[in-house]
Design an enzyme around this catalytic site. Structure first.
Site, PDB file in Angstrom:
ATOM      1  N   HIS A 152      -4.884  15.725   2.811  1.00 35.56           N
ATOM      2  CA  HIS A 152      -4.453  14.689   3.749  1.00 35.56           C
ATOM      3  C   HIS A 152      -3.856  15.336   5.000  1.00 35.56           C
ATOM      4  CE1 HIS A 152      -4.772  12.033   0.229  1.00 35.56           C
ATOM      5  NE2 HIS A 152      -4.880  11.053   1.112  1.00 35.56           N
ATOM      6  N   HIS A 153      -3.567  14.490   5.974  1.00 38.82           N
ATOM      7  CA  HIS A 153      -2.942  14.936   7.214  1.00 38.82           C
ATOM      8  C   HIS A 153      -1.500  15.375   6.952  1.00 38.82           C
ATOM      9  CE1 HIS A 153      -0.903  11.026   7.173  1.00 38.82           C
ATOM     10  NE2 HIS A 153      -2.085  10.520   6.864  1.00 38.82           N
ATOM     11  N   THR A 174       2.925   4.318  -1.468  1.00 39.32           N
ATOM     12  CA  THR A 174       2.835   5.080  -2.716  1.00 39.32           C
ATOM     13  C   THR A 174       4.119   5.889  -2.905  1.00 39.32           C
ATOM     14  OG1 THR A 174       1.709   6.908  -1.576  1.00 39.32           O
ATOM     15  CG2 THR A 174       0.323   5.233  -2.607  1.00 39.32           C
ATOM     16  N   GLY A 202       0.797  -1.212   0.000  1.00 39.78           N
ATOM     17  CA  GLY A 202       0.000   0.000   0.000  1.00 39.78           C
ATOM     18  C   GLY A 202       0.830   1.262   0.000  1.00 39.78           C
ATOM     19  N   ALA A 230      -2.240  -1.407  -4.859  1.00 40.36           N
ATOM     20  CA  ALA A 230      -3.259  -0.382  -5.088  1.00 40.36           C
ATOM     21  C   ALA A 230      -2.777   0.913  -4.466  1.00 40.36           C
ATOM     22  CB  ALA A 230      -4.602  -0.788  -4.470  1.00 40.36           C
ATOM     23  N   SER A 231      -3.104   2.017  -5.089  1.00 39.98           N
ATOM     24  CA  SER A 231      -2.789   3.308  -4.489  1.00 39.98           C
ATOM     25  C   SER A 231      -3.717   3.601  -3.318  1.00 39.98           C
ATOM     26  CB  SER A 231      -2.910   4.425  -5.536  1.00 39.98           C
ATOM     27  OG  SER A 231      -4.226   4.478  -6.069  1.00 39.98           O
ATOM     28  N   ASN A 232      -4.843   2.883  -3.266  1.00 37.69           N
ATOM     29  CA  ASN A 232      -5.799   3.069  -2.178  1.00 37.69           C
ATOM     30  C   ASN A 232      -6.606   1.778  -2.041  1.00 37.69           C
ATOM     31  OD1 ASN A 232      -8.180   3.893  -0.621  1.00 37.69           O
ATOM     32  ND2 ASN A 232      -7.479   5.981  -0.979  1.00 37.69           N
ATOM     33  N   GLY A 279      -1.004   9.055  -3.912  1.00 39.28           N
ATOM     34  CA  GLY A 279      -1.126   8.019  -4.923  1.00 39.28           C
ATOM     35  C   GLY A 279      -2.533   7.915  -5.476  1.00 39.28           C
ATOM     36  N   THR A 280      -3.520   8.134  -4.617  1.00 41.76           N
ATOM     37  CA  THR A 280      -4.913   8.093  -5.064  1.00 41.76           C
ATOM     38  C   THR A 280      -5.200   9.209  -6.058  1.00 41.76           C
ATOM     39  OG1 THR A 280      -5.585   7.153  -2.947  1.00 41.76           O
ATOM     40  CG2 THR A 280      -7.316   8.175  -4.281  1.00 41.76           C
ATOM     41  N   LYS A 333       1.469  12.959   5.829  1.00 42.49           N
ATOM     42  CA  LYS A 333       1.477  12.319   4.519  1.00 42.49           C
ATOM     43  C   LYS A 333       2.801  12.615   3.808  1.00 42.49           C
ATOM     44  CE  LYS A 333      -0.480  10.374   0.822  1.00 42.49           C
ATOM     45  NZ  LYS A 333      -0.635   8.917   0.733  1.00 42.49           N
TER      46      LYS A 333
END
Length: 238
Positions: free
Chosen positions: A135-136, A77, A75, A100-102, A145-146, A139
């Site tokens: 994001h927080h 990215t 997971g 997966a990016s998410n 990535g998403t 990150k």
């Protein structure tokens, strides 16, 4: 299943909770304090590894899993400059991986909506497009990535856009991604089409890490005893 967690930060702890709730056993937890424990002896009893570290370590971690013949769910990215190399090594070692990016089920549904909307909007040239992700503060990569996955889907569907950029741009061929870092946001992604007369916007908002953690555990359940490289589309049956 017997699961190894490669990376035991906030995400790793969330995955641990979901895995235990689903009846699995966490037999190994690897973090910066005990990297030497990531070895063949300790991994020999593992059914699947779930890797959430960072862009600087992900490639090495997944290739070590291939060498140790352990299926891996990755997971992390920000490391996909080495993606083709990782795929080749996976094939060489007859390994198995879900990437997966998410991993959120909701986000993967959002991806499908995004692709469909882009195909519908391709001919509507009066609309400009922008992406935004929040994001927080911890990150590590920007854009997320998403957001990159969403942007690449838009580029596939919208012929007038050639490349995405992570800065302000008025170039017609640029798809702009705006990145914001605000605590305590778990993840907000939006894709907006706007014209002089109206706007169309799709948004996914994560309320916690639970959705991401659940998807990662589902992926680990899926990858056990399989060979090859898979995505969340295969995990969820899309």
């Amino acid at each position: 299943m017997k699961i190894a967690l490669i990376g035991y930060g906030k995400m790793g702890k969330a995955i641990e909770q979901i895995a235990l709730e689903r009846g699995h056993e966490i037999v190994l937890k690897i973090d910066v304090q005990n990297e030497a424990d990531f070895n063949s002896s300790n991994m020999s009893a593992v059914d699947a590894a779930i890797e959430f570290t960072g862009p600087e370590s992900a490639f090495l971690n997944v290739t070590k899993c291939f060498e140790m013949e352990v299926p891996v769910v990755c997971g992390s990215t920000g490391w996909l400059s080495k993606w083709e190399e990782a795929k080749s090594f996976c094939k060489l070692m007859q390994g198995s991986m879900v990437y997966a990016s998410n991993y959120s089920v909701g986000v993967n549904i959002f991806f499908e909506i995004n692709k469909k909307l882009a195909s519908l909007m391709n001919a509507q040239t009066e609309y400009e497009i922008s992406l935004e992700e929040t994001h927080h503060m911890q990150k590590k990569d920007a854009p997320s990535g998403t957001a990159v996955s969403l942007a690449e889907q838009v580029l596939e569907g919208i012929s007038r856009k050639i490349t995405w950029v992570n800065y302000e741009s008025k170039e017609q061929q640029h798809l702009q991604i705006i990145s914001r870092r605000i605590d305590p946001a778990a993840g907000i992604h939006s894709v907006k089409y706007y014209s002089p007369v109206d706007e169309i916007e799709i948004i996914h908002t994560a309320h916690s890490r639970t959705g991401f953690a659940t998807g990662a555990v589902l992926a680990a359940e899926f990858i056990k005893d399989k060979k090859g490289i898979f995505s969340m589309k295969e995990v969820l049956g899309f």
